[in-house]
Design a protein around this motif. Structure first.
Motif, PDB file in Angstrom:
ATOM      1  N   SER A 282       0.838  -1.189   0.000  1.00 19.78           N
ATOM      2  CA  SER A 282       0.000   0.000   0.000  1.00 19.78           C
ATOM      3  C   SER A 282       0.877   1.244   0.000  1.00 19.78           C
ATOM      4  O   SER A 282       2.107   1.167   0.057  1.00 19.78           O
ATOM      5  CB  SER A 282      -0.911   0.000   1.225  1.00 19.78           C
ATOM      6  OG  SER A 282      -0.151   0.202   2.406  1.00 19.78           O
ATOM      7  N   GLU A 283       0.219   2.390  -0.037  1.00 19.78           N
ATOM      8  CA  GLU A 283       0.969   3.648  -0.068  1.00 19.78           C
ATOM      9  C   GLU A 283       1.706   3.923   1.243  1.00 19.78           C
ATOM     10  O   GLU A 283       2.568   4.812   1.295  1.00 19.78           O
ATOM     11  CB  GLU A 283       0.033   4.817  -0.379  1.00 19.78           C
ATOM     12  CG  GLU A 283      -0.937   5.189   0.736  1.00 19.78           C
ATOM     13  CD  GLU A 283      -2.123   4.251   0.807  1.00 19.78           C
ATOM     14  OE1 GLU A 283      -2.955   4.417   1.711  1.00 19.78           O
ATOM     15  OE2 GLU A 283      -2.223   3.350  -0.045  1.00 19.78           O
ATOM     16  N   HIS A 284       1.430   3.174   2.299  1.00 17.67           N
ATOM     17  CA  HIS A 284       2.133   3.329   3.572  1.00 17.67           C
ATOM     18  C   HIS A 284       3.144   2.215   3.803  1.00 17.67           C
ATOM     19  O   HIS A 284       3.673   2.073   4.907  1.00 17.67           O
ATOM     20  CB  HIS A 284       1.128   3.362   4.732  1.00 17.67           C
ATOM     21  CG  HIS A 284       0.151   4.486   4.636  1.00 17.67           C
ATOM     22  ND1 HIS A 284       0.529   5.816   4.696  1.00 17.67           N
ATOM     23  CD2 HIS A 284      -1.185   4.498   4.460  1.00 17.67           C
ATOM     24  CE1 HIS A 284      -0.535   6.589   4.571  1.00 17.67           C
ATOM     25  NE2 HIS A 284      -1.587   5.814   4.424  1.00 17.67           N
ATOM     26  N   GLY A 285       3.400   1.406   2.770  1.00 13.32           N
ATOM     27  CA  GLY A 285       4.397   0.356   2.875  1.00 13.32           C
ATOM     28  C   GLY A 285       3.887  -0.935   3.481  1.00 13.32           C
ATOM     29  O   GLY A 285       4.682  -1.852   3.727  1.00 13.32           O
ATOM     30  N   VAL A 286       2.593  -1.064   3.710  1.00  7.03           N
ATOM     31  CA  VAL A 286       2.027  -2.286   4.269  1.00  7.03           C
ATOM     32  C   VAL A 286       1.935  -3.339   3.158  1.00  7.03           C
ATOM     33  O   VAL A 286       1.393  -3.074   2.084  1.00  7.03           O
ATOM     34  CB  VAL A 286       0.640  -2.019   4.878  1.00  7.03           C
ATOM     35  CG1 VAL A 286       0.030  -3.307   5.415  1.00  7.03           C
ATOM     36  CG2 VAL A 286       0.741  -0.971   5.978  1.00  7.03           C
ATOM     37  N   THR A 287       2.471  -4.527   3.425  1.00  2.00           N
ATOM     38  CA  THR A 287       2.473  -5.587   2.418  1.00  2.00           C
ATOM     39  C   THR A 287       1.068  -6.151   2.250  1.00  2.00           C
ATOM     40  O   THR A 287       0.437  -6.594   3.212  1.00  2.00           O
ATOM     41  CB  THR A 287       3.440  -6.708   2.822  1.00  2.00           C
ATOM     42  OG1 THR A 287       4.766  -6.159   2.939  1.00  2.00           O
ATOM     43  CG2 THR A 287       3.444  -7.807   1.778  1.00  2.00           C
ATOM     44  N   LEU A 288       0.575  -6.129   1.020  1.00  2.00           N
ATOM     45  CA  LEU A 288      -0.727  -6.706   0.698  1.00  2.00           C
ATOM     46  C   LEU A 288      -0.590  -8.125   0.166  1.00  2.00           C
ATOM     47  O   LEU A 288      -1.452  -8.975   0.423  1.00  2.00           O
ATOM     48  CB  LEU A 288      -1.447  -5.838  -0.336  1.00  2.00           C
ATOM     49  CG  LEU A 288      -1.668  -4.365   0.040  1.00  2.00           C
ATOM     50  CD1 LEU A 288      -2.290  -3.610  -1.125  1.00  2.00           C
ATOM     51  CD2 LEU A 288      -2.537  -4.246   1.279  1.00  2.00           C
ATOM     52  N   ALA A 289       0.474  -8.403  -0.574  1.00  2.00           N
ATOM     53  CA  ALA A 289       0.733  -9.739  -1.109  1.00  2.00           C
ATOM     54  C   ALA A 289       2.212  -9.831  -1.442  1.00  2.00           C
ATOM     55  O   ALA A 289       2.838  -8.848  -1.839  1.00  2.00           O
ATOM     56  CB  ALA A 289      -0.116 -10.025  -2.341  1.00  2.00           C
ATOM     57  N   ASP A 290       2.763 -11.033  -1.288  1.00  2.00           N
ATOM     58  CA  ASP A 290       4.173 -11.280  -1.586  1.00  2.00           C
ATOM     59  C   ASP A 290       4.256 -12.617  -2.301  1.00  2.00           C
ATOM     60  O   ASP A 290       3.901 -13.660  -1.733  1.00  2.00           O
ATOM     61  CB  ASP A 290       4.993 -11.296  -0.297  1.00  2.00           C
ATOM     62  CG  ASP A 290       6.489 -11.228  -0.569  1.00  2.00           C
ATOM     63  OD1 ASP A 290       6.892 -11.389  -1.741  1.00  2.00           O
ATOM     64  OD2 ASP A 290       7.270 -11.039   0.391  1.00  2.00           O
ATOM     65  N   THR A 291       4.699 -12.596  -3.553  1.00  2.00           N
ATOM     66  CA  THR A 291       4.720 -13.816  -4.350  1.00  2.00           C
ATOM     67  C   THR A 291       6.115 -14.045  -4.908  1.00  2.00           C
ATOM     68  O   THR A 291       6.824 -13.091  -5.248  1.00  2.00           O
ATOM     69  CB  THR A 291       3.733 -13.729  -5.525  1.00  2.00           C
ATOM     70  OG1 THR A 291       4.147 -12.689  -6.422  1.00  2.00           O
ATOM     71  CG2 THR A 291       2.335 -13.409  -5.024  1.00  2.00           C
TER      72      THR A 291
END
Length: 424
Positions: A282-291
């Motif tokens: 996200s725009e705050h650096g929060v990971t939404l998905a990591d593949t």
């Protein structure tokens, strides 16, 4: 009894009232035959109401979604099965399944005679126009007796979960230097010779192990070249999605946020299939998905499911505590960004690491824009600040084709800041 009487239809209530009136007349006129008729007329709707109320649990149903994950603009189907387990007759059954407006119209079915020896199959289409975790149901049935005197509503099936993922557009090409040709670190991909695998080489640097010198490339280029163990096209790329509600305009499927989500999904899946490890943040650096950069379609579902459930954020501006890409190359999909937000993005990005941005001209998504030139000027100012910080920038409008935006982004080193498919 009161619950049973509440299910009487207009016909049943009229018949009950007529029976009561006939009973009163029989007492006034002293007519026993009329009293017998009155008792029959009154008893018929009452017995039917009690009968339907007692036997309504004998009707069952199932629901199946095909598929359970569908893209915006795609097509799905719901299959229903209805059956009656007992041998008692059933009258007309009106079925209505709860379907959100984002999936299409609400279906209704009328089953006049429900057989007891087989199942009745029903189906209806789904045409999702908006991503999200949608709930189909509940399935409600209005059961009427064969005489039409009484009816009851019953919930046959609860909710079923349908994942509507964003639309993915096919893209072609990669940003220059992202694994083919000369990259940011000076690596070069060479054909080593017949029968030998391709070799990635770069110029010799102080401290490099001399055992990694590639002598064939050194003789060809007349300078010391060493092999690169880690292939750059297997490197990582971070896709940053700005999903602040204050940064986007429009509503529904035509909102700028939906365009941004669709582009981020298309870019993330395209890069992953090209061998990149992709992080979606996200725009705050929060990971939404990591593949990872390899694996099957399961990892595509990880990205799409995360974006399907994504809701607009309520923060007003972009605030970062560190590099959101964690040192990787980054492709940012941005809405309206302030000067402070541009400084935040530029402050935490290491020099020499590729930083690309698709900047949405979000005011053009609003209905009734009176001065698009003035609105686009603010977007151009933000783009200029990003370019001054070393970013490659492409400005996109509501009519911008995503493949063209991606192609322009891949060439952003030579042509930057072009507005595609929208007003300036």
């Amino acid at each position: 009894m009161l619950r049973a009487l509440s299910g009487l239809t207009t016909r049943g209530r009229c018949l009950l009232a007529a029976g009561l009136a006939a009973a009163v007349c029989s007492f006034v006129l002293n007519e026993r035959d009329l009293l017998r008729v009155a008792v029959f007329v009154v008893a018929l709707p009452l017995l039917v109401a009690v009968f339907i109320s007692a036997t309504r649990l004998r009707i069952g149903a199932t629901r199946a979604l095909h598929p359970q994950r569908v893209a915006v603009g795609g097509a799905g189907e719901v299959q229903l099965e209805l059956w009656r387990s007992g041998r008692l007759p059933a009258g007309e059954i009106l079925l209505e399944d709860g379907v959100p407006y984002a999936l299409g119209s609400r279906p209704r079915f009328v089953v006049e005679r429900l057989p007891h020896d087989r199942r009745v199959a029903l189906r209806y289409p789904l045409q999702p126009v908006l991503r999200g975790i949608q709930q189909v149901g509940p399935l409600r049935a209005t059961i009427t007796d064969p005489f039409g005197l009484c009816e009851f509503e019953r919930e046959l099936i609860g909710h079923s979960r349908l994942v509507v993922v964003p639309r993915v557009v096919p893209l072609w090409g990669l940003p220059s230097g992202a694994g083919i040709g000369v990259g940011d670190d000076g690596t070069v991909r060479l054909h080593a010779g017949q029968g030998e695998a391709d070799v990635i080489v770069r110029q010799y640097r102080q401290g490099d192990d001399l055992r990694k010198v590639h002598w064939r490339s050194t003789a060809r280029r007349d300078e010391i070249m060493v092999r690169v163990e880690e292939r750059p096209w297997r490197g990582g790329t971070t896709v940053l999605l700005d999903h602040r509600a204050a940064a986007h305009h429009g509503s529904g499927p035509a909102a700028s946020l939906e365009w941004a989500v669709s582009f981020a999904a298309s870019a993330a899946l395209h890069l992953r299939r090209a061998g990149h490890r992709v992080r979606l943040v996200s725009e705050h650096g929060v990971t939404l998905a990591d593949t990872p950069g390899d694996g099957g379609d399961h990892y595509d579902h990880v990205v799409l499911d995360a974006l399907a459930a994504l809701q607009p954020a309520h923060q007003r501006d972009i605030t970062l505590a560190s590099d959101p890409a964690d040192g990787q190359e980054m492709i940012a999909v941005l809405g309206t960004v302030s000067t402070e937000a541009v400084h935040e993005l530029a402050q935490f990005r290491p020099r020499g690491i590729r930083s690309l941005a698709v900047l949405l001209d979000t005011p053009t998504w609003s209905a009734g824009v009176t001065a698009p030139e003035q609105r686009a000027a603010a977007t151009e100012d933000s783009a200029a600040l990003l370019r001054a910080s070393g970013w490659g920038v492409v400005i996109a409008g509501p009519g911008s084709p995503m493949p063209q935006v991606w192609a322009e982004l891949c060439r952003s080193g030579a042509r930057r800041g072009t507005l595609i498919g929208g007003p300036r």
